[in-house]
Design an enzyme around this catalytic site. Structure first.
Site, mmCIF file in Angstrom:
data_model
loop_
_atom_site.group_PDB
_atom_site.id
_atom_site.type_symbol
_atom_site.label_atom_id
_atom_site.label_comp_id
_atom_site.label_asym_id
_atom_site.label_seq_id
_atom_site.Cartn_x
_atom_site.Cartn_y
_atom_site.Cartn_z
ATOM 1 N N LYS A 116 -33.866 108.448 61.173
ATOM 2 C CA LYS A 116 -34.061 109.042 59.220
ATOM 3 C C LYS A 116 -34.751 106.797 59.094
ATOM 4 O O LYS A 116 -35.986 106.653 58.172
ATOM 5 C CB LYS A 116 -33.446 109.296 59.240
ATOM 6 C CG LYS A 116 -33.082 110.472 59.298
ATOM 7 C CD LYS A 116 -32.594 111.244 58.091
ATOM 8 C CE LYS A 116 -32.556 112.335 58.854
ATOM 9 N NZ LYS A 116 -31.841 114.673 58.527
ATOM 10 N N GLU A 200 -29.988 106.962 49.548
ATOM 11 C CA GLU A 200 -31.299 107.105 49.381
ATOM 12 C C GLU A 200 -30.715 107.985 47.562
ATOM 13 O O GLU A 200 -29.879 108.224 47.422
ATOM 14 C CB GLU A 200 -32.143 108.436 50.138
ATOM 15 C CG GLU A 200 -32.860 108.643 51.057
ATOM 16 C CD GLU A 200 -33.765 110.099 51.743
ATOM 17 O OE1 GLU A 200 -33.161 110.661 51.221
ATOM 18 O OE2 GLU A 200 -33.593 110.077 52.636
ATOM 19 N N HIS A 235 -26.703 122.485 53.231
ATOM 20 C CA HIS A 235 -27.828 121.779 53.529
ATOM 21 C C HIS A 235 -28.450 122.635 54.678
ATOM 22 O O HIS A 235 -29.925 121.407 55.022
ATOM 23 C CB HIS A 235 -27.703 120.429 53.599
ATOM 24 C CG HIS A 235 -27.202 119.446 52.634
ATOM 25 N ND1 HIS A 235 -27.230 119.471 51.627
ATOM 26 C CD2 HIS A 235 -25.191 119.154 52.853
ATOM 27 C CE1 HIS A 235 -26.680 118.821 50.578
ATOM 28 N NE2 HIS A 235 -25.340 117.876 51.410
ATOM 29 N N ARG A 292 -40.555 119.421 66.459
ATOM 30 C CA ARG A 292 -40.839 120.667 67.201
ATOM 31 C C ARG A 292 -40.996 122.278 66.319
ATOM 32 O O ARG A 292 -41.066 121.848 65.548
ATOM 33 C CB ARG A 292 -38.933 120.472 67.714
ATOM 34 C CG ARG A 292 -37.794 120.771 66.413
ATOM 35 C CD ARG A 292 -36.905 120.849 66.522
ATOM 36 N NE ARG A 292 -35.651 120.417 65.325
ATOM 37 C CZ ARG A 292 -35.828 121.958 64.166
ATOM 38 N NH1 ARG A 292 -36.120 122.422 64.076
ATOM 39 N NH2 ARG A 292 -35.006 121.444 63.381
#
Ligand code: ADP
Ligand code: ADP
Ligand code: MG
Length: 503
Positions: A116, A200, A235, A292
């Site tokens: 990330k 974040e 999540h 993917r």
């Protein structure tokens, strides 16, 4: 020219891939572990190879075993599905080295997007908006406190190697910083073998909206519009739909262009998904790229009219993408729900077992991608998702009605599933109105709780019974109790025989 594909996966996605192979005249090969000897994907394939014990790290995740199977059967390509080796850069490289086509992107694209922090840096360079925050791993706890203070609470501490909702912690209060960072790091270490975490800014009441992209090896790239995936639990996605109820044509066009730019920044090849987090004002930020095929790909297939697996295979075979952005459009509305072998009324505990009976929903606008059958024992060793139900209709309201009809017709006994929970979601006013964000399940917990529902029903019945009793006492002729049922128990009378006239 690809003539034989080994599908390095199991369950519903393996079957999904094999269906497209069959339509293209391509032979398909299954691989299976000990626990999967009786799995439907094994019967569905033209050939099947045993690859070892049930734990996936001794079978589906062992690169050497997959490569050996591909060589033994003379497969010229491997489709990795989702999960397992699908986002494994080493596997992509190894296939290439062995002269086998990997149906997916290069190791460079997987590596860049799989981490990330690296992905955030790359996106900033490509002028794709990212969530405000850091692009360096936190050095230590002191650095964590300082960095988080600078960004300002609330923040999301996230594992750089994260996936599947793991290694992520929301920090609301200053005193929770140290415990949350420590927890995120240890979860990341055990799930991914890498404890790098970064920060974040927390986006309030966010929406999760992702864009499907397709890129060929000749510099052509298109997006196939968005999927709204804000109905999440821990999540993880539960319900997905397209188009997104909050999208506008202008933002769609901008986000689509950014999604294509994001894929192009890593010379992407194949099908991929750019995930964005979106606030109520439709400000959007790049979240991550999944390199993917996505679990929820069928809703895009239905609304855009494209077989994504066929496109993946053609791209891997070096063909030129025939789809043109200006010719693509969204037609009608599609919703997907994920059906899990778990007990929604007992904290979603996994509930594997033997399927005693299954009636799959059928009919206009219904697609069911599954793999279980009557008498099949669901193994404990893998993800508990057993199928996906996808409903399409010309409008969103009709798609919801159709989904309810299909969920009602979907009967499974022997195991507990999330079907009743999904049915309740379709009835929640916020969902019906398309007014929901990633807090939907939490915000509607009372509505979604079966016991609460049952309690409300009992209350309603008690009120009606009291009213009926009152009417009969005052001798109202609004109610007529049939003579032959007066002998029965009052509740039975109430439920079965009482006819209430002009109430
Ligand atoms: P999607 O974005 O397509 O919904 P998910 O993130 O839900 O995908 O994951 C797709 C599949 O991959 C699921 O079966 C999930 O269990 C598996 N998966 C995703 N990330 C990981 C991970 N880090 N480790 C193990 N399995 C994972
Ligand atoms: P994973 O790789 O585990 O799928 P993502 O980065 O895609 O992780 O995030 C998964 C979900 O977590 C998002 O769909 C969203 O609900 C929530 N989330 C992630 N980052 C943020 C953030 N900065 N602010 C608010 N919610 C977030
Ligand atoms: Mg994600």
């Amino acid at each position: 020219m690809i003539k034989k594909i080994l599908v390095a996966n199991r369950g519903e996605i393996a079957i999904r891939v094999m269906r497209s192979c069959r339509e293209m005249g391509i032979k398909s090969v299954a691989v299976y572990s000990e626990a999967d000897r009786t799995s439907m994907h094994v019967r569905f394939a033209d050939e099947a190879y045993f690859i070892g014990p049930s734990p996936s790290n001794e079978s589906y995740l062992v690169i050497d075993k997959i490569i050996d199977a591909a060589k033994s059967c003379g497969a010229d390509a491997i489709h990795p599905g989702y999960g397992f080796l699908s986002e494994n850069a080493e596997f992509s490289d190894r296939c290439k080295k062995e002269g086998i086509v990997f149906i997916g992107p290069t190791s460079y694209a997987i590596n860049t997007m799989g981490d990330k922090i690296t992905a955030r840096k790359k996106m900033q360079k490509a002028s794709v908006p990212v969530v405000p925050g850091t692009t360096k791993p936190l050095k230590d706890l002191k650095d964590a406190v300082e960095t988080i203070r600078k960004i300002g609470l609330p923040v999301m501490v996230k594992a750089s190697a994260g996936g599947g909702g793991k290694g992520m912690r929301l920090v609301m209060k200053e005193e929770d910083i140290i415990s949350s960072v420590t927890a995120a790091k240890s979860e990341a270490k055990s799930a991914f073998g890498n404890d790098a975490v970064y920060v974040e800014k927390y986006i309030n009441s966010p929406h999760h909206i992702e864009f499907q992209v397709l890129c060929d090896n000749h510099g052509n790239a298109v997006h196939l519009f968005e999927r709204e995936c804000s109905v999440q639990r821990r999540h993880q996605k539960v319900v997905e739909e397209t188009p997104s109820p909050i999208m506008t044509p202008q933002v769609r066009e901008e986000m689509g262009a950014h999604a294509v730019a994001a894929a192009k920044a890593v010379d992407y090849s194949g099908a991929g998904t750019i995930e964005f987090i979106v606030d109520d004002d439709l400000n959007y930020y790049f979240l991550e790229m999944n390199t993917r095929l996505q679990v929820e790909h069928p809703i895009t297939e239905r609304v855009v009219g494209v077989d994504l697996v066929k496109e993946q295979i053609k791209i891997a075979d070096n063909m030129v993408l025939e789809l043109k952005q200006e010719e693509l459009s969204q037609k009608g509305h599609a919703i997907e729900v994920r059906i899990y072998a778990e007990d929604p009324d007992n904290n979603f505990m996994p509930n594997p077992g033997t399927i005693k009976h299954i009636t799959e929903p059928l009919g206009l606008g219904v697609r069911h991608d599954g793999y279980v059958y009557e008498g099949y024992k669901i193994p404990m060793d893998y993800d508990p998702m057993i199928s996906k139900l996808i409903c399409w209709a010309p409008s969103r309201n009709e798609a919801i009605d159709r989904m309810k009809r299909a969920l009602y017709a979907y009967k499974i006994t022997g195991i507990k599933t999330s079907i009743p929970f999904l049915h309740r979601i379709m009835d929640v006013p916020d969902f019906k109105e398309g007014k929901y964000n990633t807090h939907f399940i939490q915000d509607n917990a009372e509505y979604l709780d079966a016991r609460q529902n049952a309690k409300q029903k009992v209350k309603d019945i008690a009120c009606i019974a009291a009213f009926v009793d009152y009417l009969s006492k005052i001798g109202s002729n609004a109610i007529k109790v049939e003579d032959d049922c007066k002998k029965e128990k009052p509740w039975k009378q109430f439920g079965r025989k009482i006819s209430i006239n002009r109430l």
